[in-house]
Design a protein around this motif. Structure first.
Motif, PDB file in Angstrom:
ATOM      1  N   MET A  20       0.843  -0.998  -0.046  1.00 60.30           N
ATOM      2  CA  MET A  20       0.053  -0.097  -0.124  1.00 60.30           C
ATOM      3  C   MET A  20       0.976   1.330   0.113  1.00 60.30           C
ATOM      4  SD  MET A  20      -2.904   1.276   2.832  1.00 60.30           S
ATOM      5  CE  MET A  20      -3.982  -0.262   2.575  1.00 60.30           C
ATOM      6  N   SER A  21       0.558   2.109  -0.993  1.00 62.98           N
ATOM      7  CA  SER A  21       1.390   3.331  -1.196  1.00 62.98           C
ATOM      8  C   SER A  21       1.277   4.389   0.178  1.00 62.98           C
ATOM      9  CB  SER A  21       0.884   4.047  -2.156  1.00 62.98           C
ATOM     10  OG  SER A  21      -0.164   4.466  -2.350  1.00 62.98           O
ATOM     11  N   LEU A  22       2.113   5.301   0.468  1.00 61.16           N
ATOM     12  CA  LEU A  22       1.950   6.304   1.373  1.00 61.16           C
ATOM     13  C   LEU A  22       0.715   7.056   1.203  1.00 61.16           C
ATOM     14  CD1 LEU A  22       3.040   7.700   3.903  1.00 61.16           C
ATOM     15  CD2 LEU A  22       4.270   9.037   2.437  1.00 61.16           C
ATOM     16  N   LEU A  23       0.374   7.276   0.057  1.00 60.14           N
ATOM     17  CA  LEU A  23      -0.883   8.054  -0.057  1.00 60.14           C
ATOM     18  C   LEU A  23      -2.147   7.382   0.240  1.00 60.14           C
ATOM     19  CD1 LEU A  23      -1.932  11.101  -1.237  1.00 60.14           C
ATOM     20  CD2 LEU A  23      -1.861   9.900  -3.238  1.00 60.14           C
ATOM     21  N   ASN A  24      -2.027   6.262   0.009  1.00 62.63           N
ATOM     22  CA  ASN A  24      -3.377   5.619   0.268  1.00 62.63           C
ATOM     23  C   ASN A  24      -3.495   5.093   1.883  1.00 62.63           C
ATOM     24  OD1 ASN A  24      -4.059   4.862  -2.161  1.00 62.63           O
ATOM     25  ND2 ASN A  24      -2.780   3.271  -2.637  1.00 62.63           N
ATOM     26  N   ARG A  25      -2.361   4.922   2.456  1.00 57.91           N
ATOM     27  CA  ARG A  25      -2.267   4.696   3.917  1.00 57.91           C
ATOM     28  C   ARG A  25      -2.778   5.990   4.394  1.00 57.91           C
ATOM     29  NH1 ARG A  25       3.625   2.051   5.048  1.00 57.91           N
ATOM     30  NH2 ARG A  25       3.222  -0.236   4.212  1.00 57.91           N
ATOM     31  N   LEU A  26      -2.300   7.357   4.056  1.00 57.28           N
ATOM     32  CA  LEU A  26      -2.870   8.331   4.569  1.00 57.28           C
ATOM     33  C   LEU A  26      -4.528   8.486   4.368  1.00 57.28           C
ATOM     34  CD1 LEU A  26      -0.147  10.884   3.522  1.00 57.28           C
ATOM     35  CD2 LEU A  26      -0.822  10.134   6.026  1.00 57.28           C
ATOM     36  N   ALA A  27      -4.822   7.826   3.165  1.00 54.12           N
ATOM     37  CA  ALA A  27      -6.316   8.090   2.929  1.00 54.12           C
ATOM     38  C   ALA A  27      -7.190   7.048   4.047  1.00 54.12           C
ATOM     39  CB  ALA A  27      -6.594   7.661   1.333  1.00 54.12           C
ATOM     40  N   ALA A  28      -6.576   5.979   4.199  1.00 54.07           N
ATOM     41  CA  ALA A  28      -7.014   5.076   5.256  1.00 54.07           C
ATOM     42  C   ALA A  28      -7.246   5.666   6.580  1.00 54.07           C
ATOM     43  CB  ALA A  28      -6.565   3.829   4.799  1.00 54.07           C
ATOM     44  N   PHE A  29      -5.999   6.517   6.889  1.00 59.11           N
ATOM     45  CA  PHE A  29      -5.945   6.982   8.390  1.00 59.11           C
ATOM     46  C   PHE A  29      -7.208   7.987   8.301  1.00 59.11           C
ATOM     47  CE2 PHE A  29      -4.525  10.373  10.927  1.00 59.11           C
ATOM     48  CZ  PHE A  29      -4.299   9.635  12.048  1.00 59.11           C
ATOM     49  N   TYR A  30      -7.207   8.850   7.117  1.00 62.02           N
ATOM     50  CA  TYR A  30      -8.004   9.775   7.070  1.00 62.02           C
ATOM     51  C   TYR A  30      -9.518   9.562   7.238  1.00 62.02           C
ATOM     52  CZ  TYR A  30     -10.867  13.872   5.495  1.00 62.02           C
ATOM     53  OH  TYR A  30     -11.683  14.928   5.396  1.00 62.02           O
ATOM     54  N   VAL A  31     -10.043   8.306   6.602  1.00 63.14           N
ATOM     55  CA  VAL A  31     -11.183   7.777   6.612  1.00 63.14           C
ATOM     56  C   VAL A  31     -11.645   7.360   8.117  1.00 63.14           C
ATOM     57  CG1 VAL A  31     -12.711   5.827   6.000  1.00 63.14           C
ATOM     58  CG2 VAL A  31     -11.363   7.241   4.259  1.00 63.14           C
ATOM     59  N   GLU A  32     -10.671   6.620   8.932  1.00 65.19           N
ATOM     60  CA  GLU A  32     -10.855   6.101  10.042  1.00 65.19           C
ATOM     61  C   GLU A  32     -10.880   7.594  11.056  1.00 65.19           C
ATOM     62  OE1 GLU A  32      -8.458   3.580  13.319  1.00 65.19           O
ATOM     63  OE2 GLU A  32      -7.510   3.813  11.592  1.00 65.19           O
ATOM     64  N   ALA A  33     -10.245   8.519  10.851  1.00 65.86           N
ATOM     65  CA  ALA A  33     -10.322   9.674  11.441  1.00 65.86           C
ATOM     66  C   ALA A  33     -11.531  10.148  11.672  1.00 65.86           C
ATOM     67  CB  ALA A  33      -9.149  10.469  11.400  1.00 65.86           C
ATOM     68  N   LYS A  34     -12.352  10.254  10.332  1.00 73.11           N
ATOM     69  CA  LYS A  34     -13.320  10.952  10.004  1.00 73.11           C
ATOM     70  C   LYS A  34     -14.569  10.202  10.652  1.00 73.11           C
ATOM     71  CE  LYS A  34     -14.464  13.954   7.624  1.00 73.11           C
ATOM     72  NZ  LYS A  34     -14.449  15.502   7.797  1.00 73.11           N
ATOM     73  N   GLY A  35     -14.419   8.866  11.008  1.00 72.70           N
ATOM     74  CA  GLY A  35     -15.393   7.995  11.537  1.00 72.70           C
ATOM     75  C   GLY A  35     -15.255   8.037  13.230  1.00 72.70           C
ATOM     76  N   ASN A  36     -14.082   8.771  13.735  1.00 73.47           N
ATOM     77  CA  ASN A  36     -13.938   8.888  15.361  1.00 73.47           C
ATOM     78  C   ASN A  36     -14.380   9.936  15.758  1.00 73.47           C
ATOM     79  OD1 ASN A  36     -12.369   9.370  17.739  1.00 73.47           O
ATOM     80  ND2 ASN A  36     -11.509   7.291  17.199  1.00 73.47           N
ATOM     81  N   LYS A  37     -15.092   9.940  17.042  1.00 76.01           N
ATOM     82  CA  LYS A  37     -16.014  11.280  17.496  1.00 76.01           C
ATOM     83  C   LYS A  37     -14.943  11.852  18.032  1.00 76.01           C
ATOM     84  CE  LYS A  37     -16.943   9.368  22.038  1.00 76.01           C
ATOM     85  NZ  LYS A  37     -17.999   9.059  23.140  1.00 76.01           N
ATOM     86  N   TRP A  38     -13.925  11.367  18.759  1.00 83.95           N
ATOM     87  CA  TRP A  38     -12.837  12.507  19.141  1.00 83.95           C
ATOM     88  C   TRP A  38     -12.000  13.144  18.293  1.00 83.95           C
ATOM     89  CZ3 TRP A  38     -13.220  12.506  24.047  1.00 83.95           C
ATOM     90  CH2 TRP A  38     -13.828  11.585  25.120  1.00 83.95           C
ATOM     91  N   PHE A  39     -11.839  12.571  17.079  1.00 84.75           N
ATOM     92  CA  PHE A  39     -11.243  13.619  16.127  1.00 84.75           C
ATOM     93  C   PHE A  39     -12.407  14.929  15.437  1.00 84.75           C
ATOM     94  CE2 PHE A  39      -8.524   9.949  15.432  1.00 84.75           C
ATOM     95  CZ  PHE A  39      -7.230  10.686  15.051  1.00 84.75           C
ATOM     96  N   ARG A  40     -13.587  14.175  15.535  1.00 87.65           N
ATOM     97  CA  ARG A  40     -14.654  15.282  15.236  1.00 87.65           C
ATOM     98  C   ARG A  40     -14.901  16.122  16.516  1.00 87.65           C
ATOM     99  NH1 ARG A  40     -18.593  12.124  15.345  1.00 87.65           N
ATOM    100  NH2 ARG A  40     -20.027  12.951  16.953  1.00 87.65           N
TER     101      ARG A  40
END
Length: 237
Positions: A1-21
């Motif tokens: 998995m490329s770095l960009l895709n890893r960042l995208a996966a982390f971003y999606v996970e963060a957007k679904g986390n209430k603490w980041f929100r």
């Protein structure tokens, strides 16, 4: 998995986390609250700061205050930006408007060695977090390919506290506070008394006193006073 895709996966996970929100909401309110007082002062036509006119930043604010309706225009822009940040549906536009303003202020306070560099830097970092938070809405206007990342739909379903992320937040705050303490060997302070009060702890108290006199009594530019301070003969220990 490329770095960009890893960042995208982390971003999606963060957007679904209430603490980041929650942190995004905190940053929105914090940045907005930073704009409201300064904006109100400018709209009302009052001098923005109590810094003396001979202070390097005081020179700037005095000149800005004398620009007439341009001064009011800046204040109105800050209030509009704050209002956009406070409204969820327009927060992304508010974050976009706030960033160049905060970047400009940050460069200004560092250039004049203002004591408020710490809080201004933290506000700028909060603004940067908001731009990252709204990446899913901003990626289409970026000058490189991001629209094809295929970010999946995210759901607010995770309640896991992101210890690593908030540890980095605390570390960043500490780095800003501690780093600013050692960034300059001398600052003009916010008043003549504050400037001279720091001289006993300076490597050359006499040169420091001359620097403060150069700024507040002689009213010379900061660069001139810094050169005189740097070229002053040092006391032998």
């Amino acid at each position: 998995m490329s770095l960009l895709n890893r960042l995208a996966a982390f971003y999606v996970e963060a957007k679904g986390n209430k603490w980041f929100r929650y942190f995004a909401i905190f940053c929105r309110i914090g940045v907005a609250m930073a704009f409201i007082p300064s904006g109100m002062v400018k709209v009302m036509g009052e001098r923005f700061t109590a810094l003396p006119s001979n202070h390097p930043l005081g020179h700037y604010f005095d000149a800005l205050h004398l620009t007439g309706y341009y001064y009011t225009f800046i204040g109105a822009g800050q209030l509009i930006t704050a209002a956009l940040l406070l409204i969820p549906r327009t927060a992304v536009l508010g974050a976009l408007m706030a960033f160049p303003i905060m970047l400009n202020i940050s460069v200004l306070v560092y250039a004049t060695r203002f004591e408020g560099t710490r809080i201004v830097t933290l506000i700028l970092l909060a603004n940067a977090y908001l731009l990252c938070w709204y990446f899913d809405r901003l990626r289409y206007i970026l000058p490189f390919k991001t629209a094809d990342l295929g970010l999946p739909a995210y759901k607010t379903s995770s309640n896991k506290f992101p210890f690593a992320f908030f540890g980095l937040v605390i570390a960043a705050i500490a780095a800003v506070i501690i780093g600013n303490a050692y960034l300059y060997d001398i600052r003009p302070g916010n008043s003549a008394e504050e400037c001279t009060n720091g001289c006993p702890g300076n490597s050359d108290p006499e040169a420091c006193q001359q620097f403060c006199d150069c700024i507040y009594n002689q009213g010379k530019p900061l660069d001139t006073c810094l050169k005189e301070y740097e070229n002053a003969p040092r006391q032998k220990k």
